[in-house]
Design a protein around this motif. Structure first.
Motif, PDB file in Angstrom:
ATOM      1  N   GLU A 368       0.802  -1.220   0.000  1.00  0.00           N
ATOM      2  CA  GLU A 368       0.000   0.000   0.000  1.00  0.00           C
ATOM      3  C   GLU A 368       0.837   1.273   0.000  1.00  0.00           C
ATOM      4  OE1 GLU A 368      -2.905  -0.047   3.064  1.00  0.00           O
ATOM      5  OE2 GLU A 368      -3.833  -1.927   2.395  1.00  0.00           O
ATOM      6  N   SER A 370       2.612   4.414  -1.287  1.00  0.00           N
ATOM      7  CA  SER A 370       2.239   5.247  -2.423  1.00  0.00           C
ATOM      8  C   SER A 370       3.474   5.854  -3.081  1.00  0.00           C
ATOM      9  CB  SER A 370       1.294   6.367  -1.981  1.00  0.00           C
ATOM     10  OG  SER A 370       1.909   7.169  -0.987  1.00  0.00           O
ATOM     11  N   LEU A 372       5.185   8.551  -6.204  1.00  0.00           N
ATOM     12  CA  LEU A 372       5.118   9.986  -6.485  1.00  0.00           C
ATOM     13  C   LEU A 372       3.847  10.366  -7.227  1.00  0.00           C
ATOM     14  CD1 LEU A 372       8.836  10.535  -7.552  1.00  0.00           C
ATOM     15  CD2 LEU A 372       7.783  11.142  -5.371  1.00  0.00           C
ATOM     16  N   ASN A 373       3.319   9.445  -8.036  1.00  0.00           N
ATOM     17  CA  ASN A 373       2.103   9.744  -8.812  1.00  0.00           C
ATOM     18  C   ASN A 373       0.825   9.333  -8.088  1.00  0.00           C
ATOM     19  OD1 ASN A 373       2.382   7.016  -8.919  1.00  0.00           O
ATOM     20  ND2 ASN A 373       2.442   6.852 -11.170  1.00  0.00           N
ATOM     21  N   GLY A 374       0.951   8.887  -6.827  1.00  0.00           N
ATOM     22  CA  GLY A 374      -0.223   8.512  -6.045  1.00  0.00           C
ATOM     23  C   GLY A 374      -0.625   7.058  -6.174  1.00  0.00           C
ATOM     24  N   GLU A 375      -0.004   6.302  -7.071  1.00  0.00           N
ATOM     25  CA  GLU A 375      -0.332   4.882  -7.215  1.00  0.00           C
ATOM     26  C   GLU A 375       0.226   4.079  -6.042  1.00  0.00           C
ATOM     27  OE1 GLU A 375       0.706   3.118 -10.898  1.00  0.00           O
ATOM     28  OE2 GLU A 375      -0.003   4.786 -12.116  1.00  0.00           O
ATOM     29  N   ARG A 376      -0.387   2.900  -5.819  1.00  0.00           N
ATOM     30  CA  ARG A 376       0.094   1.990  -4.790  1.00  0.00           C
ATOM     31  C   ARG A 376       1.139   1.043  -5.380  1.00  0.00           C
ATOM     32  NH1 ARG A 376      -1.374   4.349  -0.092  1.00  0.00           N
ATOM     33  NH2 ARG A 376      -3.586   4.905  -0.079  1.00  0.00           N
ATOM     34  N   VAL A 411       8.712   4.636  -4.020  1.00  0.00           N
ATOM     35  CA  VAL A 411       8.205   5.650  -3.092  1.00  0.00           C
ATOM     36  C   VAL A 411       8.944   6.977  -3.276  1.00  0.00           C
ATOM     37  CG1 VAL A 411       7.983   6.256  -0.643  1.00  0.00           C
ATOM     38  CG2 VAL A 411       7.451   3.937  -1.412  1.00  0.00           C
ATOM     39  N   ARG A 415      11.082  10.489   0.600  1.00  0.00           N
ATOM     40  CA  ARG A 415       9.721  10.473   1.130  1.00  0.00           C
ATOM     41  C   ARG A 415       9.575   9.416   2.215  1.00  0.00           C
ATOM     42  NH1 ARG A 415       5.852   8.876  -2.354  1.00  0.00           N
ATOM     43  NH2 ARG A 415       4.240  10.067  -1.289  1.00  0.00           N
ATOM     44  N   ASP A 418       4.009   5.786   4.434  1.00  0.00           N
ATOM     45  CA  ASP A 418       2.744   6.111   5.102  1.00  0.00           C
ATOM     46  C   ASP A 418       2.433   5.151   6.230  1.00  0.00           C
ATOM     47  OD1 ASP A 418       2.323   8.203   3.299  1.00  0.00           O
ATOM     48  OD2 ASP A 418       1.380   6.864   1.844  1.00  0.00           O
TER      49      ASP A 418
END
Length: 439
Positions: A368, A370, A372-376, A411, A415, A418
């Motif tokens: 899960e 994430s 840089l483009n928001g994908e998992r 990731v 960063r 999460d």
């Protein structure tokens, strides 16, 4: 001319005196280490600045209640009257203006025959107290300059109160950081600092916590801890990975509690499904009160037969790389979350591992994560990364390193994850095949 010169000299001396008084109060504000000592100066400086008879400083606590320990000035009877105001009276006079009116009415009753000026101690649009300066019964009048001086003193006092709040908050954060660091250190000690030696396999494991204290857990538990040496290496071992729903200190505390329960349950020698069943019943009360649940994959491995038995309490199904088929399979078994239902039942499955096979257990913080483009990162990417690592022919630690490196690239190196991310790799050593001799 002589009278005019004397007046100018008097005004100049008064101005220098006022400047020195304000400068001393400002210096005290910059360097004070005791709020009470600083606030004691406020009514004294205010009184001398305007040649008044006296002053009273009333401070409020951050929550708006009267701060009885920080009442300074006088007269004594007025101090006693203000200190006798109850918290209920302050609560009933809701709002800054109502509280100021309550105090003003009391002060004016006590100093009815005195010339009086009142102003608020304000910081960040909040009233943190009131300053009252009163003159003698006769021969005293308030000028605009007097009022400005009193307001300036009140503003400095408001800054002092706000600064003390920030200092206390910073100290609370420091204490919390120390407690978190201690908790993180204790939890790190609960996770295996190194993988055990089990005959015929290589092991590697790592946990990356999103916070100082995390809710991920993995463990290697000997089912017969009394054995030593080679006999211990050849005995059955429990391999466990789990995740408490949530993050931070509460999740870490619950996982620590579950670890103790599980380690005691392993000694029973029961099969994996019975272990999870009993653990679920033991932890039911604690988890229901915390409103949290736990996912847990439990397995035991026999090095002599390479038999892996496993049960799953709704955890991410581990992946297994089958060397002979060059394919990745999922290991799963039916079962509910730990703590969800007291009479939950769990299925038990088993598989024989072949030389070269690789077992990967992981938590949902991996799939899960994430990018840089928001994908998992998702399971598909993990499967491909596992296939590539296994085909490279490296050992268990090399596979683990490659998987985390792939996750970091996805990731972003700068960063933060999460959620907690943990992975455990078990690789069965490949047997040496000797060439057959001619008959």
């Amino acid at each position: 001319m002589a009278s005019l010169r004397q007046l100018l000299d008097s005004l100049s001396k008064e101005q220098r005196r006022n400047q020195e008084l304000l400068a001393s109060l400002a210096f005290a504000l910059r360097s004070f280490t005791n709020l009470g000592r600083f606030l004691e100066l406020v009514p004294l400086v205010a009184t001398r600045l305007v040649d008044a008879e006296g002053a009273l400083l009333v401070a409020f606590l951050p929550d708006g209640r009267l701060w009885r320990e920080q009442l300074h000035g006088g007269p004594a009877e007025l101090l006693r009257q203000v200190a006798s105001l109850s918290d209920a009276q302050f609560q009933q006079a809701s709002g800054d203006e109502a509280v100021a009116s309550l105090l003003d009415a009391l002060v004016r009753r006590q100093l009815a025959d005195r010339p009086l000026v009142a102003t608020s101690l304000t910081a960040r649009s909040r009233i943190r107290g009131r300053l009252y300066v009163y003159g003698a019964k006769t021969g005293f009048s308030w000028s605009e300059s007097h009022r400005r001086h009193v307001q300036l003193v009140a503003d400095l006092a408001g800054v002092a109160l706000e600064g003390d709040d920030l200092l206390q908050e910073a100290r609370r954060h420091e204490r919390l950081d120390r407690q978190l660091s201690t908790g993180a250190a204790i939890q790190a000690q609960l996770l295996p600092d190194q993988c055990p030696v089990i005959e015929g396999v290589e092991l590697a494991a790592s946990c990356r916590a999103a916070f100082q204290v995390g809710g991920d857990y993995y463990d290697f538990i000997p089912t017969r801890p009394q054995l030593l040496g080679r006999m211990r290496e050849q005995s059955r071992w429990a391999l466990v990975i789990g995740d408490v729903m949530g993050k931070g200190v509460p999740a870490g505390l619950l996982m620590t509690l579950l670890r103790g329960m599980l380690r005691a349950e392993v000694l029973s020698g029961h099969p994996p499904d019975r272990i999870l069943h009993d653990l679920n019943q033991l932890a039911q009360e604690d988890l229901s009160q915390s409103h949290r649940f736990v996912t847990l994959f439990y397995s035991d491995f026999d090095p002599r037969t390479r038999l892996l038995r496993y049960a799953n309490a709704a955890h991410n199904p581990p992946l297994i790389w089958r060397k002979l088929r060059h394919a990745v399979e999922r290991l799963d078994a039916p079962g509910l979350l730990i703590g969800l239902q007291s009479e939950a039942e769990y299925g038990c499955e088993q598989i024989v591992l072949d030389p070269g096979d690789v077992l990967l257990c992981y938590t949902d913080g991996v799939t899960e994560a994430s990018g840089l483009n928001g994908e998992r990162f998702d399971e598909e990417r993990l499967v491909k990364a596992l296939e590539a690592a296994c085909r490279s022919g490296v050992g268990a630690q090399g596979i683990l390193d490659q998987l985390f490196a792939r996750l970091d690239r996805f990731v972003g190196s700068d960063r933060q994850l999460d959620d907690d991310a943990s992975m455990v790799v078990l690789k069965v050593r490949e047997e040496v095949m000797l060439p057959s001799l001619p008959h």
